[in-house]
Scaffold this active site. Structure first.
Site, PDB file in Angstrom:
ATOM      1  N   LYS A  45      51.708 -26.608  -6.765  1.00  8.72           N
ATOM      2  CA  LYS A  45      50.664 -25.639  -6.845  1.00  8.72           C
ATOM      3  C   LYS A  45      49.454 -26.075  -5.809  1.00  8.72           C
ATOM      4  O   LYS A  45      49.133 -25.333  -5.101  1.00  8.72           O
ATOM      5  CB  LYS A  45      50.236 -25.444  -8.010  1.00  8.72           C
ATOM      6  N   ASN A  46      49.021 -27.225  -6.267  1.00  4.25           N
ATOM      7  CA  ASN A  46      47.857 -27.678  -5.534  1.00  4.25           C
ATOM      8  C   ASN A  46      47.957 -28.131  -3.939  1.00  4.25           C
ATOM      9  O   ASN A  46      47.113 -28.320  -3.181  1.00  4.25           O
ATOM     10  CB  ASN A  46      47.056 -28.878  -6.235  1.00  4.25           C
ATOM     11  N   ARG A 100      49.363 -20.394 -14.908  1.00  4.62           N
ATOM     12  CA  ARG A 100      48.464 -20.561 -13.494  1.00  4.62           C
ATOM     13  C   ARG A 100      49.231 -21.716 -12.871  1.00  4.62           C
ATOM     14  O   ARG A 100      49.197 -21.626 -11.440  1.00  4.62           O
ATOM     15  CB  ARG A 100      47.041 -21.147 -13.819  1.00  4.62           C
ATOM     16  N   ARG A 120      31.677 -27.436 -11.031  1.00  7.33           N
ATOM     17  CA  ARG A 120      32.601 -27.228  -9.712  1.00  7.33           C
ATOM     18  C   ARG A 120      31.724 -26.803  -8.609  1.00  7.33           C
ATOM     19  O   ARG A 120      32.276 -25.510  -8.035  1.00  7.33           O
ATOM     20  CB  ARG A 120      33.952 -26.838  -9.788  1.00  7.33           C
ATOM     21  N   CYS A 146      33.501 -22.804 -14.108  1.00  8.98           N
ATOM     22  CA  CYS A 146      34.985 -23.041 -14.917  1.00  8.98           C
ATOM     23  C   CYS A 146      34.881 -23.793 -16.041  1.00  8.98           C
ATOM     24  O   CYS A 146      33.859 -24.317 -16.335  1.00  8.98           O
ATOM     25  CB  CYS A 146      35.746 -23.877 -13.339  1.00  8.98           C
ATOM     26  N   ASP A 175      43.862 -34.718 -13.533  1.00 11.52           N
ATOM     27  CA  ASP A 175      44.871 -33.786 -14.171  1.00 11.52           C
ATOM     28  C   ASP A 175      45.959 -34.096 -14.952  1.00 11.52           C
ATOM     29  O   ASP A 175      46.607 -33.249 -15.402  1.00 11.52           O
ATOM     30  CB  ASP A 175      45.559 -32.751 -12.808  1.00 11.52           C
TER      31      ASP A 175
HETATM   32  C1  EPZ Z   1      41.139 -29.993  -6.898  1.00  6.92           C
HETATM   33  O1  EPZ Z   1      40.065 -29.345  -7.353  1.00  6.92           O
HETATM   34  C2  EPZ Z   1      42.543 -29.589  -7.738  1.00  6.92           C
HETATM   35  N1  EPZ Z   1      42.708 -28.038  -7.750  1.00  6.92           N
HETATM   36  C3  EPZ Z   1      42.018 -29.762  -9.171  1.00  6.92           C
HETATM   37  O2  EPZ Z   1      43.115 -29.245 -10.023  1.00  6.92           O
HETATM   38  C4  EPZ Z   1      41.832 -31.307  -9.487  1.00  6.92           C
HETATM   39  O3  EPZ Z   1      41.313 -31.494 -10.858  1.00  6.92           O
HETATM   40  C5  EPZ Z   1      40.722 -31.657  -8.412  1.00  6.92           C
HETATM   41  O4  EPZ Z   1      41.126 -31.167  -7.107  1.00  6.92           O
HETATM   42  C6  EPZ Z   1      40.531 -33.406  -8.703  1.00  6.92           C
HETATM   43  O5  EPZ Z   1      41.704 -33.851  -8.486  1.00  6.92           O
HETATM   44  C7  EPZ Z   1      43.416 -27.696  -6.511  1.00  6.92           C
HETATM   45  O6  EPZ Z   1      43.725 -28.418  -5.700  1.00  6.92           O
HETATM   46  C8  EPZ Z   1      43.685 -26.116  -6.345  1.00  6.92           C
HETATM   47  P1  EPZ Z   1      37.134 -31.586  -6.176  1.00  6.92           P
HETATM   48  P2  EPZ Z   1      38.824 -29.350  -6.124  1.00  6.92           P
HETATM   49  O7  EPZ Z   1      36.502 -30.763  -5.078  1.00  6.92           O
HETATM   50  O8  EPZ Z   1      39.083 -29.201  -5.091  1.00  6.92           O
HETATM   51  C9  EPZ Z   1      32.737 -32.212  -7.315  1.00  6.92           C
HETATM   52  C10 EPZ Z   1      44.456 -28.359 -11.690  1.00  6.92           C
HETATM   53  O9  EPZ Z   1      44.458 -28.583 -13.196  1.00  6.92           O
HETATM   54  N2  EPZ Z   1      32.293 -31.416  -6.287  1.00  6.92           N
HETATM   55  O10 EPZ Z   1      37.926 -32.769  -5.693  1.00  6.92           O
HETATM   56  O11 EPZ Z   1      37.801 -28.169  -7.005  1.00  6.92           O
HETATM   57  C11 EPZ Z   1      33.492 -31.569  -8.242  1.00  6.92           C
HETATM   58  O12 EPZ Z   1      32.589 -30.777  -9.265  1.00  6.92           O
HETATM   59  C12 EPZ Z   1      43.335 -28.323 -11.014  1.00  6.92           C
HETATM   60  O13 EPZ Z   1      45.474 -28.244 -10.947  1.00  6.92           O
HETATM   61  C13 EPZ Z   1      30.877 -31.358  -5.853  1.00  6.92           C
HETATM   62  O14 EPZ Z   1      30.240 -31.756  -6.460  1.00  6.92           O
HETATM   63  O15 EPZ Z   1      38.311 -30.771  -7.012  1.00  6.92           O
HETATM   64  C14 EPZ Z   1      34.118 -32.321  -9.253  1.00  6.92           C
HETATM   65  O16 EPZ Z   1      33.361 -33.046 -10.121  1.00  6.92           O
HETATM   66  C15 EPZ Z   1      41.904 -28.423 -11.958  1.00  6.92           C
HETATM   67  N3  EPZ Z   1      30.719 -30.414  -4.762  1.00  6.92           N
HETATM   68  C16 EPZ Z   1      34.428 -33.861  -8.156  1.00  6.92           C
HETATM   69  O17 EPZ Z   1      33.699 -33.258  -6.990  1.00  6.92           O
HETATM   70  C17 EPZ Z   1      31.792 -30.029  -3.920  1.00  6.92           C
HETATM   71  O18 EPZ Z   1      31.368 -29.284  -3.004  1.00  6.92           O
HETATM   72  C18 EPZ Z   1      35.974 -33.312  -7.592  1.00  6.92           C
HETATM   73  O19 EPZ Z   1      36.146 -32.077  -7.413  1.00  6.92           O
HETATM   74  C19 EPZ Z   1      33.119 -30.164  -4.100  1.00  6.92           C
HETATM   75  C20 EPZ Z   1      33.275 -31.022  -5.324  1.00  6.92           C
END
Ligand code: EPZ
Length: 417
Positions: A22-23, A396, A121, A116, A304
């Site tokens: 998915k990701n 999802r 996020r 979320c 995850d």
């Molecule tokens: C991706 O989300 C995945 N989703 C998530 O999987 C996964 O948990 C996450 O990466 C971490 O591995 C998809 O790929 C569709 P991040 P993403 O940006 O990209 C902070 C699942 O269950 N952050 O790496 O949204 C954020 O708040 C889902 O399949 C900022 O502060 O995650 C978090 O604390 C859930 N500002 C951390 O970074 C930003 O601009 C990591 O988030 C971006 C992120």
């Protein structure tokens, strides 16, 4: 709404084929905006989030055929530049269309994703990077309004290794003039999969999978055929299903190297894992022992997999401490696991789990995608009957999980609430 009914206590055995990721599929679908024409994507899982991404692409003018396994996406007529709130609010990854639309049309209007269940996020790192590439960004009425006469290369350094931020800027920089360097980039395998399709389309990206990615902008990119990588989180979930039921399961079509951190922790817990010709065999003849985990960006222990691993620790011998370092609210499965009789106390971003010999089946409620999976795992191990409601969260990210588990011997069925 549907619910899953599980009669626990069955040892799982047999073989399961892991679906496409998915990701990886979500950003790969978005990348087709950069390559006008007919893109054919294979190994696509049948998931709600895939359907949502297809709706977003169609709302932009793409023509899409199929919604799983093989999906044909023709982006020749992507002329709209707006992704509306009603679509983005159901799936935050839709925000990734912002940069590609900017790169292709010079402007875009995309809804901010909003909150979320697992955390705020924000997308501040995405917007910081787009501004560095020359975009003019305004936030009005819950939308990001972006304009860019010409995108140019830049040096970008993330505050944290963000997966979506890395994917977003890698895609956008592919068509920017000049060189872009992304430092403190996320290193997840899904980012490598995205870089592979972008390079196949004609982009010039090096270093994906490391913390520094170099992108040499190109003038145009062409549509391709591409196979999505296996879903490492689905694979990890089935590994824990085998362990928590004391079963013996073989996983096909997965890449064990994508799950080193999980494998090491499961081996520590006494789970037997063997890898023969890329078929991973997971057995757990004895009660697992408690081990501690801290979630970290890849290649650390994946956030995850945190909820699923916690389910296993609920029946482990001893006490374990699980620390969630990525998201600020990813313990919502704790109160539901306690309904099974689990002994868990939460202190800030750490949960201490004292393993119990046996969980007892109970009616529970899913709150987010991976929490749903952990409740199913607990139900598989528990005695008596477990009912998991609100499983639209599950749909999802897991393709026919109840069918795959039933094929391994689980007594599980989907019924109307
Ligand atoms: C991706 O989300 C995945 N989703 C998530 O999987 C996964 O948990 C996450 O990466 C971490 O591995 C998809 O790929 C569709 P991040 P993403 O940006 O990209 C902070 C699942 O269950 N952050 O790496 O949204 C954020 O708040 C889902 O399949 C900022 O502060 O995650 C978090 O604390 C859930 N500002 C951390 O970074 C930003 O601009 C990591 O988030 C971006 C992120």
């Amino acid at each position: 709404m549907d619910k899953l009914v599980i009669n626990g206590g069955k040892k799982l055995s047999g073989e399961v084929t892991v679906s496409g990721s998915k990701n990886a599929a979500l950003p790969i679908f978005v990348s087709t905006i950069l390559a006008p024409g007919l893109n054919t994507i294979g190994n696509v899982p049948f998931l709600r989030d895939i359907n949502t991404t297809i709706k977003v692409l169609e709302s932009l003018g793409a023509a899409v055929e199929g919604n799983g396994h093989v999906v044909k996406i023709d982006t020749a007529n992507v002329n709209s530049v707006e992704a509306t709130y009603d679509l983005v609010k159901t799936m935050r990854a839709s925000v990734l269309v912002l940069g590609p639309l900017l790169a292709r049309h010079g402007r875009a209007r995309v809804s901010l994703p909003g909150g979320c269940a697992i955390g705020a996020r924000p997308i501040d790192q995405h917007l910081m990077g787009l501004k560095a590439l020359g975009a003019d960004i305004h936030l009005t009425h819950g939308y990001v309004e972006a304009k860019a006469r010409k995108l140019h290369g830049a040096r970008i350094n993330f505050d944290m290794p963000t997966v979506g931020g890395t994917e977003h800027l890698m895609m956008t920089a592919a068509l920017a003039t000049g060189e872009t360097i992304i430092e403190n980039a996320a290193r997840e395998p899904e980012i490598v999969d995205l870089a592979n399709i972008l390079n196949k389309m004609g982009a010039r990206i090096e270093g994906a999978g490391t913390d520094t990615i170099r992108i040499e902008g190109v003038k145009e990119m062409s549509p391709v055929c591409y196979e999505v990588m296996p879903d490492r989180i689905e694979a990890g979930t089935f590994m824990i299903a085998a362990a928590i039921t004391g079963g013996d399961v073989k996983l096909r079509n997965m890449k064990p190297e994508h799950l080193d951190a999980l494998v090491f922790k499961l081996l520590d817990a006494g789970v037997e894992i063997t890898n023969k010709d890329s078929v991973l065999r997971v057995r757990c003849p004895r009660r697992p022992t408690a081990v501690n985990i801290k979630t970290r960006p890849y290649p650390g222990f994946p956030t995850d997999m945190q909820a699923q691993f916690m389910a296993l620790m609920c029946v482990a011998d001893g006490a374990s401490v699980i620390t969630e370092n990525i998201f600020e609210n990813r313990f919502m499965h704790v109160s539901e696991l306690m309904r099974f009789g689990a002994d868990i106390t939460v202190e800030g971003n750490s949960a201490t789990i004292k393993g119990v010999k046996k969980l007892s089946g109970a009616p529970v409620m899913a709150t987010d995608l991976r929490a749903s999976a952990s409740l199913i795992l607990a139900g598989l191990a528990a005695d008596a009957t477990t009912e998991v409601s609100r499983i639209y969260h599950l749909d999802r990210g897991y393709e026919s999980i109840e069918k795959k588990l039933a094929a391994l011997g689980a007594d599980i069925q989907r019924v109307k609430e």
